[in-house]
Design a protein around this motif. Structure first.
Motif, short mmCIF file in Angstrom:
data_model
loop_
_atom_site.label_atom_id
_atom_site.label_comp_id
_atom_site.label_asym_id
_atom_site.label_seq_id
_atom_site.Cartn_x
_atom_site.Cartn_y
_atom_site.Cartn_z
N PHE A 62 2.04 -17.06 8.99
CA PHE A 62 2.38 -18.42 8.58
C PHE A 62 1.84 -19.49 9.52
CE2 PHE A 62 5.96 -15.86 6.75
CZ PHE A 62 5.53 -15.96 5.44
N ASN A 63 1.87 -19.23 10.82
CA ASN A 63 1.41 -20.24 11.78
C ASN A 63 -0.06 -20.57 11.57
OD1 ASN A 63 3.93 -20.50 12.94
ND2 ASN A 63 3.54 -18.95 14.51
N GLU A 64 -0.88 -19.52 11.37
CA GLU A 64 -2.30 -19.75 11.13
C GLU A 64 -2.52 -20.52 9.83
OE1 GLU A 64 -0.85 -16.99 11.91
OE2 GLU A 64 -1.99 -15.77 13.35
N ALA A 65 -1.78 -20.15 8.79
CA ALA A 65 -1.91 -20.82 7.50
C ALA A 65 -1.48 -22.27 7.59
CB ALA A 65 -1.09 -20.09 6.45
N ILE A 66 -0.37 -22.53 8.28
CA ILE A 66 0.13 -23.91 8.40
C ILE A 66 -0.87 -24.79 9.13
CG2 ILE A 66 1.89 -25.30 9.57
CD1 ILE A 66 3.90 -23.05 8.82
N GLY A 67 -1.49 -24.25 10.20
CA GLY A 67 -2.49 -25.03 10.93
C GLY A 67 -3.70 -25.37 10.06
N LEU A 68 -4.16 -24.40 9.30
CA LEU A 68 -5.33 -24.60 8.44
C LEU A 68 -5.01 -25.57 7.30
CD1 LEU A 68 -8.22 -23.55 8.39
CD2 LEU A 68 -7.45 -21.62 7.00
N LEU A 69 -3.85 -25.41 6.68
CA LEU A 69 -3.48 -26.24 5.54
C LEU A 69 -3.17 -27.67 5.95
CD1 LEU A 69 -1.25 -23.63 3.69
CD2 LEU A 69 -3.43 -24.54 2.87
N GLY A 70 -2.67 -27.84 7.17
CA GLY A 70 -2.41 -29.20 7.66
C GLY A 70 -3.68 -30.03 7.70
N ASN A 71 -4.78 -29.41 8.11
CA ASN A 71 -6.07 -30.12 8.13
C ASN A 71 -6.62 -30.33 6.72
OD1 ASN A 71 -6.18 -30.31 10.96
ND2 ASN A 71 -7.02 -28.25 11.14
N TRP A 111 0.55 -25.54 -0.95
CA TRP A 111 0.63 -24.27 -0.24
C TRP A 111 1.23 -24.44 1.15
CZ3 TRP A 111 -4.74 -21.72 -1.68
CH2 TRP A 111 -4.77 -21.50 -3.06
N LEU A 112 1.06 -25.62 1.74
CA LEU A 112 1.69 -25.89 3.03
C LEU A 112 3.21 -25.84 2.87
CD1 LEU A 112 1.44 -26.73 6.00
CD2 LEU A 112 1.31 -29.11 5.25
N ALA A 113 3.72 -26.41 1.77
CA ALA A 113 5.16 -26.36 1.51
C ALA A 113 5.63 -24.91 1.38
CB ALA A 113 5.48 -27.15 0.24
N LYS A 114 4.85 -24.09 0.64
CA LYS A 114 5.19 -22.66 0.50
C LYS A 114 5.29 -22.00 1.87
CE LYS A 114 3.06 -21.43 -3.98
NZ LYS A 114 4.12 -20.58 -4.55
N ALA A 115 4.28 -22.25 2.70
CA ALA A 115 4.24 -21.61 4.02
C ALA A 115 5.42 -22.04 4.88
CB ALA A 115 2.92 -21.94 4.72
N LYS A 116 5.79 -23.32 4.81
CA LYS A 116 6.91 -23.82 5.61
C LYS A 116 8.21 -23.12 5.23
CE LYS A 116 5.03 -27.45 7.89
NZ LYS A 116 5.19 -27.76 9.32
N VAL A 117 8.45 -22.96 3.92
CA VAL A 117 9.69 -22.32 3.46
C VAL A 117 9.70 -20.84 3.84
CG1 VAL A 117 11.04 -21.67 1.44
CG2 VAL A 117 10.06 -23.96 1.60
N ALA A 130 8.13 -19.35 6.18
CA ALA A 130 8.15 -19.14 7.62
C ALA A 130 9.55 -19.32 8.21
CB ALA A 130 7.17 -20.09 8.31
N ALA A 131 10.41 -20.05 7.50
CA ALA A 131 11.75 -20.34 8.01
C ALA A 131 12.67 -19.13 7.83
CB ALA A 131 12.33 -21.55 7.30
N ASP A 132 13.62 -18.99 8.74
CA ASP A 132 14.57 -17.88 8.70
C ASP A 132 15.84 -18.32 7.96
OD1 ASP A 132 16.19 -15.73 9.09
OD2 ASP A 132 16.36 -15.94 11.28
N ALA A 156 16.21 -27.61 7.17
CA ALA A 156 15.17 -28.56 7.57
C ALA A 156 13.83 -28.20 6.93
CB ALA A 156 15.04 -28.59 9.10
N ALA A 157 13.54 -26.90 6.87
CA ALA A 157 12.28 -26.45 6.25
C ALA A 157 12.28 -26.77 4.76
CB ALA A 157 12.10 -24.96 6.48
N LEU A 158 13.40 -26.57 4.10
CA LEU A 158 13.48 -26.88 2.67
C LEU A 158 13.30 -28.38 2.43
CD1 LEU A 158 16.47 -24.60 1.57
CD2 LEU A 158 14.07 -24.29 1.00
#
Length: 428
Positions: free
Chosen positions: A124-133, A147-153, A155-157, A166-168
């Protein structure tokens, strides 16, 4: 001269026809054929006295950049690999493509698909960094933000309630922005219009996870009202019945259930809608029972609980293989219990398999044991009656023991103290 390009077009035809294995083979043949021709050109250049035109053509093939169709063959090969679920292999291919052809216009989309593969691999961290750009890219903003929203949710516990909430909340904001971006492109990009419907469905689902049920129902309504979402109206309509129910809007949920049944009489989702309609009736009856000032109390409760019983029985009778049919049996037994019809409650609960009496159905054993105790004779004066009473008490004790000892039963479950008291009485 044009055989490989023709093969590329053949591969694209297979791909657009969703014939993935055939397309995959043809794209690979394009790349293999190109490498073979390139190696042949290198060998041919070793010859002396080649005509100038021929030498120039061979030099361009051996030393020049690959043709556009060759580059696109590599991209589509990686795309098909991802679509076939080989995410690690596809991620490697997309990463290599982006590095090798850094200035190619397909690179941003390759990075987008790389991020999707990373999400599937839970990186998720790699995906979030790539999608943010990529979210800053006007051509890909809606997809990247979605897809950034998907990754954020993902990735959250969920066990960390504060972080998950907060992630939601962040994902809901991102999905709103993605839907707006897709709507802005819809006039010139038909695919964006289609994506907007998917993004709105994702937004509504995320709102439900965040317990924003009323807002989720409103978002599902946006999907239902948009003709561009014809393929999603059925599913959105069914999910709206759930959102309205969870929002406590039982009448509105009931109305939505009736509309669904009228619009989709052969839908495979009908059992879920029938179950939701039954739940609506049960919660309305329960609220009435909890109202001490209910007028004409006896008749009203008989009518309201009778409606709920009829609806649950419809689910059980017409959809015996439905995913939540045992929840319907448990709810039906609860109504019988409230009306002191203990034998009917036991009959309904007995149909719930022992293996399923966990989680939400852990209380089946407790309620069944309780019903057996409540139907014990008040007094017996013969040996046969005593034996029957003891046997029934033993049966109840086994059920209560199973409830108390179940792995999924929490010591803090509200029924546990009462179950222990009843168990002790059975032993006595």
């Amino acid at each position: 001269d044009f055989g490989l390009h023709a093969r590329f077009l053949l591969a694209r035809a297979h791909q657009l026809a969703e014939e993935r294995p055939e397309a995959l083979g043809q794209f690979q043949a394009v790349l293999d054929g190109y490498e073979k021709r390139k190696a042949q050109a290198v060998e041919a250049l070793k010859q002396q006295n080649l005509p100038a035109g021929r030498r120039a053509a061979l030099t361009a093939l051996a030393q020049g950049p690959a043709g556009d169709y060759v580059i696109r063959a590599q991209f589509h090969l990686a795309q098909l690999t991802a679509e076939m679920g080989k995410y690690a292999e596809a991620a490697q291919a997309f990463g290599a493509f982006a590095q090798k052809y850094a200035n190619n216009p397909l690179v941003p989309e390759a990075q987008l698909r790389l991020a999707w593969c990373q999400i599937q691999q839970r990186s998720f961290n790699e995906a979030i960094g790539l999608l943010g750009n990529l979210a800053k890219n006007p051509d890909l903003a809606d997809q990247a933000t979605w897809w950034l929203a998907k990754a954020k949710v993902q990735a959250a516990d969920p066990a960390n309630a504060q972080a998950y909430a907060a992630a939601l909340a962040e994902a809901i904001g991102l999905l709103r922005r993605a839907a707006e971006n897709a709507a802005g492109k819809a006039a010139t990009d038909p695919a964006a219009k289609d994506r907007r419907g998917e993004i709105l469905m994702e937004l509504a689902d995320t709102q439900q996870l965040a317990r924003q049920y009323k807002e989720a129902a409103e978002t599902y309504q946006l999907v239902i009202q948009d003709p561009a979402n014809a393929a999603r109206i059925e599913e959105a309509s069914q999910r709206q019945t759930v959102a309205l129910h969870l929002a406590g809007m039982y009448q509105q949920s009931d109305d939505a259930c009736r509309r669904f049944e009228a619009s989709f009489p052969r839908s495979t989702l009908l059992p879920a809608v029938w179950f939701r309609a039954a739940e609506n009736a049960f919660f309305v009856a329960k609220a009435a029972a909890d109202n001490p000032n209910l007028p004409d109390r006896v008749n009203q409760l008989r009518r309201l609980y009778g409606e709920a019983v009829g609806r649950y029985e419809q689910v059980i009778r017409q959809s015996p293989d439905f995913q939540y049919v045992n929840l319907a049996r448990y709810a039906l037994a609860t109504i019988h219990y409230r009306q002191q019809r203990y034998q009917e409650a036991v009959s309904s609960l007995s149909a719930v398999p022992d293996a399923d009496r966990t989680g939400e159905l852990a209380a089946v054993n407790y309620l069944m044991g309780d019903c057996l105790l409540r139907t014990l004779p008040a007094d017996v004066d013969d040996a046969v009656g005593v034996a029957r009473m003891v046997a029934q008490a033993q049966q109840a004790s086994k059920l209560l023991e199973a409830f108390v000892g179940a792995a999924g039963t929490s010591p803090k479950a509200p029924e546990t103290p009462d179950a222990l008291l009843k168990l002790g009485w059975c032993y006595q």
